[in-house]
Design a protein around this motif. Structure first.
Motif, mmCIF file in Angstrom:
data_model
loop_
_atom_site.group_PDB
_atom_site.id
_atom_site.type_symbol
_atom_site.label_atom_id
_atom_site.label_comp_id
_atom_site.label_asym_id
_atom_site.label_seq_id
_atom_site.Cartn_x
_atom_site.Cartn_y
_atom_site.Cartn_z
ATOM 1 N N VAL A 131 0.832 -1.206 0.000
ATOM 2 C CA VAL A 131 0.000 0.000 0.000
ATOM 3 C C VAL A 131 0.867 1.257 0.000
ATOM 4 O O VAL A 131 0.605 2.219 -0.742
ATOM 5 C CB VAL A 131 -0.943 -0.011 1.214
ATOM 6 C CG1 VAL A 131 -1.702 1.311 1.303
ATOM 7 C CG2 VAL A 131 -1.931 -1.169 1.116
ATOM 8 N N CYS A 132 1.908 1.267 0.818
ATOM 9 C CA CYS A 132 2.781 2.451 0.874
ATOM 10 C C CYS A 132 3.480 2.696 -0.459
ATOM 11 O O CYS A 132 3.600 3.843 -0.921
ATOM 12 C CB CYS A 132 3.822 2.279 1.989
ATOM 13 S SG CYS A 132 3.132 2.365 3.657
ATOM 14 N N VAL A 133 3.952 1.629 -1.094
ATOM 15 C CA VAL A 133 4.600 1.782 -2.403
ATOM 16 C C VAL A 133 3.619 2.309 -3.426
ATOM 17 O O VAL A 133 3.954 3.196 -4.236
ATOM 18 C CB VAL A 133 5.214 0.443 -2.853
ATOM 19 C CG1 VAL A 133 5.649 0.513 -4.315
ATOM 20 C CG2 VAL A 133 6.401 0.073 -1.980
ATOM 21 N N ASP A 134 2.394 1.799 -3.419
ATOM 22 C CA ASP A 134 1.392 2.265 -4.377
ATOM 23 C C ASP A 134 1.035 3.733 -4.141
ATOM 24 O O ASP A 134 0.906 4.515 -5.096
ATOM 25 C CB ASP A 134 0.137 1.399 -4.286
ATOM 26 C CG ASP A 134 0.343 0.008 -4.856
ATOM 27 O OD1 ASP A 134 1.336 -0.186 -5.569
ATOM 28 O OD2 ASP A 134 -0.479 -0.875 -4.574
ATOM 29 N N LEU A 135 0.856 4.124 -2.880
ATOM 30 C CA LEU A 135 0.533 5.518 -2.579
ATOM 31 C C LEU A 135 1.651 6.458 -3.017
ATOM 32 O O LEU A 135 1.416 7.466 -3.696
ATOM 33 C CB LEU A 135 0.276 5.681 -1.078
ATOM 34 C CG LEU A 135 -1.047 5.133 -0.542
ATOM 35 C CD1 LEU A 135 -1.053 5.168 0.991
ATOM 36 C CD2 LEU A 135 -2.224 5.927 -1.089
ATOM 37 N N PRO A 193 -4.545 2.681 -5.034
ATOM 38 C CA PRO A 193 -4.782 1.549 -4.123
ATOM 39 C C PRO A 193 -6.217 1.029 -4.158
ATOM 40 O O PRO A 193 -6.440 -0.174 -3.975
ATOM 41 C CB PRO A 193 -4.439 2.129 -2.745
ATOM 42 C CG PRO A 193 -3.561 3.294 -3.010
ATOM 43 C CD PRO A 193 -4.060 3.864 -4.299
ATOM 44 N N LEU A 194 -7.203 1.933 -4.384
ATOM 45 C CA LEU A 194 -8.583 1.475 -4.443
ATOM 46 C C LEU A 194 -8.796 0.513 -5.615
ATOM 47 O O LEU A 194 -9.512 -0.494 -5.494
ATOM 48 C CB LEU A 194 -9.528 2.665 -4.560
ATOM 49 C CG LEU A 194 -9.703 3.507 -3.291
ATOM 50 C CD1 LEU A 194 -10.596 4.715 -3.576
ATOM 51 C CD2 LEU A 194 -10.281 2.657 -2.161
ATOM 52 N N ILE A 195 -8.198 0.840 -6.755
ATOM 53 C CA ILE A 195 -8.286 -0.072 -7.904
ATOM 54 C C ILE A 195 -7.615 -1.402 -7.573
ATOM 55 O O ILE A 195 -8.113 -2.479 -7.920
ATOM 56 C CB ILE A 195 -7.634 0.581 -9.147
ATOM 57 C CG1 ILE A 195 -8.479 1.759 -9.625
ATOM 58 C CG2 ILE A 195 -7.452 -0.440 -10.265
ATOM 59 C CD1 ILE A 195 -7.852 2.532 -10.773
ATOM 60 N N ARG A 196 -6.496 -1.337 -6.880
ATOM 61 C CA ARG A 196 -5.776 -2.553 -6.495
ATOM 62 C C ARG A 196 -6.601 -3.375 -5.496
ATOM 63 O O ARG A 196 -6.611 -4.601 -5.563
ATOM 64 C CB ARG A 196 -4.433 -2.186 -5.885
ATOM 65 C CG ARG A 196 -3.564 -1.304 -6.762
ATOM 66 C CD ARG A 196 -2.817 -2.100 -7.799
ATOM 67 N NE ARG A 196 -1.745 -2.854 -7.169
ATOM 68 C CZ ARG A 196 -1.144 -3.898 -7.734
ATOM 69 N NH1 ARG A 196 -1.541 -4.322 -8.912
ATOM 70 N NH2 ARG A 196 -0.168 -4.524 -7.117
#
Length: 490
Positions: free
Chosen positions: A36-40, A71-74
């Motif tokens: 999540v942190c990497v995606d954000l 992240p929501l899409i993920r």
């Protein structure tokens, strides 16, 4: 092969002390927060910098929208689940999600009435794609390493007939990249379990008088062995209403159940579940051998072979001269191989053996180190000194690019057999000839001559039945490492 957790071969209810549930049955907790942190960060920081650069109004707000949407899409695609991290095909999922992100942001701009922005702004989304893919790869490799070390595993109790249990155990033991380790079994009937997996207690072949008897037996075994999940292999004596009631009991106790349909080596993308009138239907799509995918493979093979021949032409000339001067005989060796639909063709290689090697083969049959139809020797006396170097790095195979260009072979496919091997094939092994043989393949990137004949056939059939363009790309990428490593090449 991953060892079993219990060494006993025959157990009775209550004879095994309760084994505490170890942490190896769960994946490390840092996988989710890291992803999540990497995606954000991968979406927010580059987008904010790009919008500031192009003087877009409210750059921080727009970057926040992109950062939250990614992240929501993920999450919607279930990319933060344990099964997603264990999936080696995560790159395709990341690309699909990224395309959704680009489309969603473009749609939001139109709906909000914002003006168009330069293309540089959307290129700022590219780091999110690469960072998410790299993070998935790191987690996937860490998870595989953990499983090979006996961690991050789920303990399995297998229920089914004895021969079916043996087949399940053998299939799982072939690889260590999955999360399952079998700790016991509940055979149906009196058939022997020859695989060595512990037998906790047996279920009657005929359906018991009360449905609770099956449930009590299986649940007792799961509790005694601290099994995390129950595999049920269906059979005529364990299906329908009996299987349904067993699943009810397991679910009521919070124990997951997996039903094994009995098919093997079928890629997940070929399987689709539907239902009709209460029946669960498992659709299996046919292999990709016709239509546009097959035409694309043919075009890539021919174009790729031509390009490689042009690029490698100086090396081909040098190797031909080295072989010609290194030992008496021609530079090239021509051998008849069997291709698609059992059709023979002349295959070319750089000569790596003495001239009369074929005549000497009959004298060395007793020294064959392969357990199947192939002939392999680690220290074959017919191989020349230069030939050993060529074989170690697969340089002797380069003339087969001309076979690919002529349509005899493919860049990726099963190993091309010789006619004397094919005449001994059984119907299962003959299925290897349903596609063109390849210059490289799963066999070459998985150990080559170090593999047993059964492992070779299994890899070839996996390719024949589950081929896809992405599989070819994966094999070609792994071929470079396999050639440099040289393992199993002799």
């Amino acid at each position: 092969m991953r060892p079993f957790s219990i060494a006993a071969t025959r157990l009775t209810p209550g004879s095994v002390p309760r084994r505490p549930v170890h942490s190896e049955g769960t994946q490390p907790r840092w996988y989710g927060p890291l992803s999540v942190c990497v995606d954000l960060a991968g979406a927010a920081l580059p987008v904010a910098a790009a919008f500031v650069e192009v003087h877009e109004p409210h750059p921080l707000r727009l970057a926040a929208v992109a950062a939250l949407l990614w992240p929501l899409i993920r999450v919607a695609g279930k990319r933060y689940t344990p099964s997603a991290w264990g999936d080696g095909g995560g790159l395709r999922a990341v690309v699909r999600d990224w395309l959704l992100l680009v489309g969603a942001l473009a749609t939001l701009r139109v709906l909000c009435g914002l003006h168009s922005v330069p293309a540089e702004a959307f290129t700022a989304l590219v780091p999110a794609l690469f960072l998410s893919a790299a993070c998935h790869k790191v987690i996937h490799r860490h998870l595989l390493a953990s499983r090979r070390d006996g961690r991050a595993l789920r303990h399995v109790l297998v229920v089914g007939e004895g021969p079916v249990i043996d087949a399940v155990v053998g299939q799982l033991a072939q690889r260590t990249d999955h999360e399952y380790v079998i700790v016991g079994s509940c055979p149906v009937g009196e058939d022997d379990v020859l695989s060595g997996v512990p037998v906790y207690v047996r279920l009657p072949r005929e359906e018991p008088g009360t449905p609770e008897q099956d449930a009590m037996t299986v649940l007792g075994a799961a509790d005694e062995l601290s099994a995390d999940i129950v595999f049920v292999a269906t059979s005529p004596h364990l299906s329908g209403e009996r299987l349904r009631r067993l699943s009810w009991a397991l679910h009521d106790r919070g124990c997951p159940i997996v039903v094994l349909p009995g098919i093997v080596e079928v890629a997940r993308r070929r399987v689709r579940l539907t239902s009709a009138s209460g029946l669960t239907l498992l659709h299996i799509a046919p292999p990709l051998r016709h239509g546009m995918p097959a035409l694309l493979k043919e075009a890539v093979d021919r174009a790729g072979a031509l390009l490689l021949i042009l690029l490698l032409s100086p090396l081909l000339v040098l190797l031909a001269l080295a072989v010609r001067l290194g030992s008496p005989g021609p530079a090239f060796y021509r051998q008849t191989r069997v291709g698609r639909h059992n059709k023979p063709f002349p295959m070319w290689k750089f000569r790596t053996m003495v001239v009369d090697a074929d005549r000497l083969k009959s004298e060395l049959e007793a020294a064959n180190e392969n357990d199947g139809h192939m002939f392999k020797m680690r220290r074959d006396p017919r191989v020349t000194p230069l030939g050993r170097v060529l074989r170690r790095y697969s340089l002797d195979e380069l003339p087969q690019l001309f076979n690919v260009l002529l349509g005899h072979m493919s860049l990726v496919g099963p190993r091309p057999p010789v006619p004397e091997e094919v005449v001994r094939y059984n119907p299962v092994e003959m299925r290897r000839l349903h596609v063109k043989p390849g210059l490289t393949g799963l066999w070459q990137v998985s150990g080559r001559s170090d593999l047993s004949w059964q492992e070779t056939v299994s890899l070839d059939l996996r390719y024949v039945d589950n081929w896809s363009p992405s599989m070819d790309m994966n094999v070609m990428a792994r071929t470079v490492r396999a050639v440099l490593n040289g393992q199993g090449a002799y």
